[in-house]
Design a protein around this motif. Sequence first.
Motif, mmCIF file in Angstrom:
data_model
loop_
_atom_site.group_PDB
_atom_site.id
_atom_site.type_symbol
_atom_site.label_atom_id
_atom_site.label_comp_id
_atom_site.label_asym_id
_atom_site.label_seq_id
_atom_site.Cartn_x
_atom_site.Cartn_y
_atom_site.Cartn_z
ATOM 1 N N GLU A 85 -19.057 -58.255 -44.383
ATOM 2 C CA GLU A 85 -18.456 -58.706 -43.129
ATOM 3 C C GLU A 85 -17.296 -59.653 -43.362
ATOM 4 O O GLU A 85 -16.347 -59.704 -42.560
ATOM 5 N N ARG B 138 -13.766 -59.158 -41.409
ATOM 6 C CA ARG B 138 -13.226 -60.158 -40.457
ATOM 7 C C ARG B 138 -11.853 -60.653 -40.909
ATOM 8 O O ARG B 138 -10.969 -60.912 -40.093
ATOM 9 N N HIS C 263 -11.666 -53.399 -34.615
ATOM 10 C CA HIS C 263 -12.946 -54.060 -34.865
ATOM 11 C C HIS C 263 -13.166 -55.020 -33.721
ATOM 12 O O HIS C 263 -12.768 -56.181 -33.777
ATOM 13 N N GLY D 221 -18.552 -57.588 -32.743
ATOM 14 C CA GLY D 221 -19.282 -57.426 -34.009
ATOM 15 C C GLY D 221 -19.389 -55.983 -34.422
ATOM 16 O O GLY D 221 -20.156 -55.655 -35.333
ATOM 17 N N ARG E 81 -18.636 -52.465 -36.160
ATOM 18 C CA ARG E 81 -18.089 -52.109 -37.467
ATOM 19 C C ARG E 81 -18.381 -50.649 -37.752
ATOM 20 O O ARG E 81 -19.396 -50.123 -37.310
#
Length: 219
Positions: A9, A13, A42, A45, A47
């Motif tokens: 992650e 991000r 994105h 949250g 993905r």
Amino acid sequence: MASSLLVGERLVRALSPGGELEPEQLPGKLREEFEAVLGKKHKGGDRPAGPARLVSFRLIRDLHQYLRERGSTLYLHELLEGSEIYLPEVVKPPRNPELVARLEKIKIHLANEEYKRITRNVTCQDSRHGGTLSDLGKQVRSVKALVITIFNFIVTVAAAFVCTYLGSQYIFTEMTSQVLAALIVASVVGLAELYIMVRVMEGAETGGHPCSTHLDADL
């Protein structure tokens, strides 16, 4: 061989709009390649799952090289936090049916050889059993031969005694002298028979000829 990285992650991000890598102004080509792999949007949250999160080592090296050239304070190991090396599942090729059949034949052959090796002692026991019966037959024949030899010895001594007793009547007139002469001749014949019997038995036990045994004893 591993050639991809399953990104975490943190890198996702950082590459998102407003992420840590936005101020670094990544080259358009490099950013497009990352977006093509990780997805262009994105939101929140969300993905992409599965292979969409796989990034090749080449892209990671290009990113690292670019950050070093810019003198960025971002470190690659921090961006790769939570990422893992992706090891693809190795697909085993189908086995050749002919090879499988040949291996099965070899296994059966080895199993048969092992069985023969294990049961070899059983066969030996049977052989020993047969050998015991054979030895018993030999012993019976030996006892029979011994009985015949003893019978011949008695007959020979008795015949010598009778013949000498009858022949001594023409020499001696007294019965005592006749019996004594017959006993002497019978004893001599008996001793000679015993000597020959012993020599024959010794030759049979040693497996040689009685004459050769006699010569060896004399030497």
